[in-house]
Design a protein around this motif. Structure first.
Motif, PDB file in Angstrom:
ATOM      1  N   UNK A 142       0.832  -1.205   0.000  1.00 23.90           N
ATOM      2  CA  UNK A 142       0.000   0.000   0.000  1.00 23.90           C
ATOM      3  C   UNK A 142       0.869   1.259   0.000  1.00 23.90           C
ATOM      4  N   UNK A 143       1.940   1.236   0.785  1.00 24.27           N
ATOM      5  CA  UNK A 143       2.859   2.378   0.817  1.00 24.27           C
ATOM      6  C   UNK A 143       3.517   2.563  -0.548  1.00 24.27           C
ATOM      7  N   UNK A 144       3.909   1.453  -1.163  1.00 26.14           N
ATOM      8  CA  UNK A 144       4.554   1.541  -2.482  1.00 26.14           C
ATOM      9  C   UNK A 144       3.600   2.088  -3.530  1.00 26.14           C
ATOM     10  N   UNK A 145       2.329   1.732  -3.432  1.00 24.59           N
ATOM     11  CA  UNK A 145       1.352   2.273  -4.381  1.00 24.59           C
ATOM     12  C   UNK A 145       1.228   3.785  -4.242  1.00 24.59           C
ATOM     13  N   UNK A 146       1.236   4.267  -3.005  1.00 13.89           N
ATOM     14  CA  UNK A 146       1.166   5.716  -2.798  1.00 13.89           C
ATOM     15  C   UNK A 146       2.420   6.407  -3.328  1.00 13.89           C
ATOM     16  N   UNK A 147       3.572   5.827  -3.010  1.00 15.30           N
ATOM     17  CA  UNK A 147       4.834   6.451  -3.420  1.00 15.30           C
ATOM     18  C   UNK A 147       5.044   6.372  -4.928  1.00 15.30           C
ATOM     19  N   UNK A 148       4.507   5.323  -5.567  1.00 16.16           N
ATOM     20  CA  UNK A 148       4.676   5.192  -7.015  1.00 16.16           C
ATOM     21  C   UNK A 148       3.948   6.292  -7.764  1.00 16.16           C
ATOM     22  N   UNK A 149       2.805   6.751  -7.209  1.00 19.41           N
ATOM     23  CA  UNK A 149       2.050   7.839  -7.831  1.00 19.41           C
ATOM     24  C   UNK A 149       1.816   7.558  -9.315  1.00 19.41           C
TER      25      UNK A 149
END
Length: 230
Positions: A142-149
């Motif tokens: 979930x964090x990676x999805x946010x950071x990937x933008x």
């Protein structure tokens, strides 16, 4: 436990003999192995904390093909109809985003010797450890999805100035920047450029800003209006 349930005698059997006789598939003991492992996985999975899960929503997909999430825009604004006048026609906009499933997993192999030599019971809680690891992995994704933008259907990233959800310049977390973010959410428009109801309910911060965020969100019994924490 498996041997006893199947009616086999375990009296006088050494650890090696017990392990050898108990090496069956899960189909031989579906109640013990299936329910116990699944229950241990679920309990460990649900007990693992995650700061992002409350702002996410779980859904179900039946296969690995692209899934299309269709969105229908807001209804047209009402217009005044004069006496004996005609109702004018309006329209509604639509949009969609796509996603697909991926498979993630690992295998932990235990030899017969490892099972026999595990006199400390280190491997007895493997299902719980795997469940906690799965929950941690999900939170990390979930964090990676946010950071990937990632880019959306319109070609712009999720957080983009055209979506009016990105600050003009990076600045420190404060009541001023929180106020600007809340204003941006309150003035969000839908597909038809009409105002929509977007109410902020959570503040997502990295561990480095956790204390700062707690201070900003703490309730204060202020004696004067200048000291009120919004």
């Amino acid at each position: 436990d498996c041997l006893t349930r199947s009616g086999a005698s375990i009296t006088g059997l050494a650890a090696g003999e017990l392990a050898t006789r108990a090496l069956h598939t899960t189909s031989d003991f579906p109640l013990i192995l299936g329910d116990a492992v699944n229950r241990g996985l679920r309990e460990a999975y649900t007990s693992a904390p995650s700061g992002l899960k409350p702002v996410a929503r779980a859904t179900t997909a039946r296969d690995f093909r692209d899934k299309h999430r269709v969105q229908l825009g807001e209804a047209p604004t009402l217009e005044k109809v004069p006496e004996s006048g005609e109702f004018t026609r309006g329209t509604m906009a639509e949009a969609e985003e796509t996603y697909r499933l991926d498979t993630f997993g690992r295998i932990i192999s235990l030899s017969r010797q490892a099972i026999i030599n595990d006199d400390l019971g280190a491997f007895s809680n493997l299902s719980g450890r795997i469940g906690a690891a799965a929950a941690s992995f999900e939170a990390t994704q979930l964090v990676r999805l946010l950071e990937a933008n990632a880019a959306m259907k319109d070609g712009n990233a999720i957080f983009h100035e055209d979506h009016k959800n990105l600050a003009d310049a990076a600045s420190a977390l404060s009541d001023v920047t929180l106020s600007a973010g809340r204003l941006a959410m309150r003035t969000q428009t839908g597909l038809s450029n009409d105002l929509i109801d977007v109410t902020p309910f959570a503040l997502i911060v990295p561990p480095q800003l956790e204390t700062t965020a707690e201070k900003l969100l703490s309730s204060i019994q202020a004696a004067k209006t200048d000291d009120v924490n919004p």
